[in-house]
Design an enzyme around this catalytic site. Structure first.
Site, PDB file in Angstrom:
ATOM      1  N   LYS A 132       2.213  -2.561   6.127  1.00 22.79           N
ATOM      2  CA  LYS A 132       2.483  -2.437   4.696  1.00 22.79           C
ATOM      3  C   LYS A 132       3.908  -1.949   4.431  1.00 22.79           C
ATOM      4  O   LYS A 132       4.494  -2.270   3.393  1.00 22.79           O
ATOM      5  CB  LYS A 132       1.447  -1.520   4.048  1.00 22.79           C
ATOM      6  CG  LYS A 132       0.063  -2.172   3.940  1.00 22.79           C
ATOM      7  CD  LYS A 132       0.113  -3.502   3.195  1.00 22.79           C
ATOM      8  CE  LYS A 132      -1.251  -4.097   2.952  1.00 22.79           C
ATOM      9  NZ  LYS A 132      -1.203  -5.387   2.237  1.00 22.79           N
ATOM     10  N   SER A 136       0.859  -1.183   0.000  1.00 22.93           N
ATOM     11  CA  SER A 136       0.000   0.000   0.000  1.00 22.93           C
ATOM     12  C   SER A 136       0.888   1.224   0.000  1.00 22.93           C
ATOM     13  O   SER A 136       1.977   1.208   0.587  1.00 22.93           O
ATOM     14  CB  SER A 136      -0.909   0.025   1.230  1.00 22.93           C
ATOM     15  OG  SER A 136      -1.559   1.285   1.360  1.00 22.93           O
ATOM     16  N   TYR A 155      -1.838  -0.544  10.277  1.00 19.03           N
ATOM     17  CA  TYR A 155      -1.921  -1.032   8.895  1.00 19.03           C
ATOM     18  C   TYR A 155      -0.753  -0.524   8.068  1.00 19.03           C
ATOM     19  O   TYR A 155      -0.107  -1.296   7.333  1.00 19.03           O
ATOM     20  CB  TYR A 155      -3.240  -0.582   8.274  1.00 19.03           C
ATOM     21  CG  TYR A 155      -3.381  -0.888   6.806  1.00 19.03           C
ATOM     22  CD1 TYR A 155      -3.645  -2.180   6.370  1.00 19.03           C
ATOM     23  CD2 TYR A 155      -3.260   0.118   5.848  1.00 19.03           C
ATOM     24  CE1 TYR A 155      -3.784  -2.471   5.016  1.00 19.03           C
ATOM     25  CE2 TYR A 155      -3.398  -0.158   4.487  1.00 19.03           C
ATOM     26  CZ  TYR A 155      -3.658  -1.454   4.090  1.00 19.03           C
ATOM     27  OH  TYR A 155      -3.786  -1.729   2.746  1.00 19.03           O
TER      28      TYR A 155
END
Length: 290
Positions: free
Chosen positions: A189, A172, A185
């Site tokens: 990533k 991401s 998160y």
């Protein structure tokens, strides 16, 4: 300095230069006919199904893997009807080490081989970090990084005996920049980006190339309709966050379709990308925090 021209040529890899590509079109190099691919997380309406369609559109046979068996069956049928290649659905819990290794082996057996592994698992809790519980952190890290490592490990087991294969990890753009509410998160990533680079360094000498793709803000048709018709506080907050990102940080000035990200995944899966290694390519509309 070694003056032996034969040794120099060998060290430089002159005998391994792909001179056969010189007279070809780029589109010729993007033919995946006869290749066998796995796409995980492909049972929904987002990036996984878009990748399965893009690879099949280039001629690949595809294993469509998801914990949602009904979705995997539906999307595999769409792929086969649309592109005329084989698409085989499989159900697996990608958080389970044994299931991941089993389904990758089953997929390779059913397809008649394996050339490409697309690692596309995702689980995320979006909230301010102080509100995260241990379960939230474990869920996000496991779903956005650990599960991807499981898939890569299973693919390596298939690729090493044959001496070739390609792994593409879905990261991401959040792994490079910062967002409030996505601290865990984005950290996971970032780990995907580092994992991709290190896995390529370890296994490229053994014939396994590893690359990554980092999407930004993606909107599939279902999510687009949900946001357009938001009627509660959570929906309005999501809309506001996305509008701010588009206004301030995304140079193209809009969200992407999953198919736009899948375009890059498809390209990296082909011979046209053979001299790329260990890189993670952003497909995020120029998104940054500058």
């Amino acid at each position: 300095m070694n003056s032996d021209p034969t040794e120099f040529a060998k060290t430089m890899g002159f005998d391994r230069l792909p001179t056969h590509i010189i007279e070809k079109r780029v589109t010729d190099l993007m033919d995946l006919s006869g290749r066998k691919a796995i796409v995980t997380g492909a049972g929904g309406g987002g990036l996984g199904q878009a990748i399965a369609n893009r690879l099949a559109g280039l001629g690949a046979d595809v294993a469509v893997i998801d914990i949602n068996h009904e979705g995997a069956v539906r999307n595999a049928a769409i792929v086969e009807e649309r592109w005329g290649t084989r698409a085989i659905p499989f159900q697996a819990d990608l958080s389970d080490w044994d299931q991941v290794h089993e389904v990758v082996a089953q997929s390779a057996d059913a397809l008649g081989g394996l050339d490409i592994m697309i690692n596309n698992p995702v689980q995320v809790v979006s909230d301010s970090f102080e509100n995260h519980t241990k379960a939230d952190i474990d869920y996000t890290v496991h779903g956005s990084l650990t599960m991807l490592m499981y898939g890569a490990h299973a693919a390596v087991e298939q690729f090493l005996p044959q001496g070739h294969g390609r792994i593409i990890n879905i990261a991401s753009v959040g792994g490079r920049i910062q967002h409030r509410g996505l601290t865990v998160y984005n950290a996971a990533k970032s780990g995907v980006i580092g994992f991709t680079r290190n896995l390529a360094h370890e296994f490229m000498p053994r014939g396994i190339n590893v690359l990554g793709v980092a999407p930004g803000l993606m909107i599939n048709p279902v999510l687009r309709d949900v946001l357009a018709n938001a009627s509660d506080e959570q929906g309005f907050a999501a809309r506001g966050s996305m509008l701010e990102a588009i206004d301030r940080y995304i140079q193209v000035g809009r969200a992407s379709l999953p198919e736009e990200v899948a375009n890059m995944v498809a390209y990296l899966s082909t011979e046209a990308a053979d001299y790329m290694c260990g890189q993670t390519i952003d497909v995020a509309g120029g998104q940054s925090m500058n």
